[in-house]
Design a protein around this motif. Structure first.
Motif, PDB file in Angstrom:
ATOM      1  N   VAL A 205       0.580  -0.776  -0.018  1.00  0.00           N
ATOM      2  CA  VAL A 205       0.441  -0.238  -0.068  1.00  0.00           C
ATOM      3  C   VAL A 205       0.894   1.720   0.139  1.00  0.00           C
ATOM      4  CG1 VAL A 205      -1.122   1.174   0.801  1.00  0.00           C
ATOM      5  CG2 VAL A 205      -1.977  -0.948   1.558  1.00  0.00           C
ATOM      6  N   ILE A 206       0.416   1.948  -0.931  1.00  0.00           N
ATOM      7  CA  ILE A 206       1.861   3.254  -1.410  1.00  0.00           C
ATOM      8  C   ILE A 206       0.527   4.077  -0.448  1.00  0.00           C
ATOM      9  CG2 ILE A 206       2.889   4.804  -2.960  1.00  0.00           C
ATOM     10  CD1 ILE A 206       2.669   2.549  -4.122  1.00  0.00           C
ATOM     11  N   LEU A 207       0.988   4.468   0.719  1.00  0.00           N
ATOM     12  CA  LEU A 207       0.646   6.183   1.456  1.00  0.00           C
ATOM     13  C   LEU A 207       1.110   7.700   0.161  1.00  0.00           C
ATOM     14  CD1 LEU A 207       0.698   4.675   4.909  1.00  0.00           C
ATOM     15  CD2 LEU A 207      -0.990   4.959   3.349  1.00  0.00           C
ATOM     16  N   GLU A 208       0.025   8.333  -0.019  1.00  0.00           N
ATOM     17  CA  GLU A 208       0.405   8.541  -1.350  1.00  0.00           C
ATOM     18  C   GLU A 208       0.898  10.553   0.341  1.00  0.00           C
ATOM     19  OE1 GLU A 208       0.519  10.156  -4.071  1.00  0.00           O
ATOM     20  OE2 GLU A 208      -0.277   8.108  -4.302  1.00  0.00           O
ATOM     21  N   GLU A 209       1.838  10.751   0.255  1.00  0.00           N
ATOM     22  CA  GLU A 209       3.002  12.132   0.660  1.00  0.00           C
ATOM     23  C   GLU A 209       1.926  13.200   0.538  1.00  0.00           C
ATOM     24  OE1 GLU A 209       6.676  12.660   0.290  1.00  0.00           O
ATOM     25  OE2 GLU A 209       7.105  10.817  -0.125  1.00  0.00           O
ATOM     26  N   ARG A 210       1.126  14.674   1.639  1.00  0.00           N
ATOM     27  CA  ARG A 210       0.720  15.506   1.505  1.00  0.00           C
ATOM     28  C   ARG A 210       1.602  16.558   1.325  1.00  0.00           C
ATOM     29  NH1 ARG A 210      -4.248  15.694   4.907  1.00  0.00           N
ATOM     30  NH2 ARG A 210      -4.819  17.507   3.327  1.00  0.00           N
ATOM     31  N   LEU A 211       2.112  17.453   0.611  1.00  0.00           N
ATOM     32  CA  LEU A 211       2.637  18.597   0.527  1.00  0.00           C
ATOM     33  C   LEU A 211       1.752  19.766   1.262  1.00  0.00           C
ATOM     34  CD1 LEU A 211       3.938  18.130  -2.866  1.00  0.00           C
ATOM     35  CD2 LEU A 211       5.150  17.427  -1.010  1.00  0.00           C
TER      36      LEU A 211
END
Length: 64
Positions: free
Chosen positions: A55-61
């Motif tokens: 599961v790839i957790l998206e980074e929040r900018l």
């Protein structure tokens, strides 16, 4: 062949690390209070990870 290494830390806890065939460390555990708990942690990883999905957790900018 890959291997799990169990070692004690400076405050009396136990950890394990998983080394790849080439000797590179590919995983490190949290601290366990006992060696037996650490060995159970290894068994848990070995049995749980065989069918584990990625599961790839998206980074929040953050912006200013």
């Amino acid at each position: 062949m890959s291997k799990f290494e169990v070692y004690a830390d400076e405050v009396g806890g136990y950890h394990f690390r998983l080394r790849a065939r080439n000797g590179q460390i590919i995983a490190v555990s949290r601290s366990y209070k006992s060696k037996e708990g650490c060995l159970k942690g290894i068994q848990s990883v070995k049995s749980s990870a065989t069918g584990a999905r990625i599961v790839i957790l998206e980074e929040r900018l953050e912006t200013d």
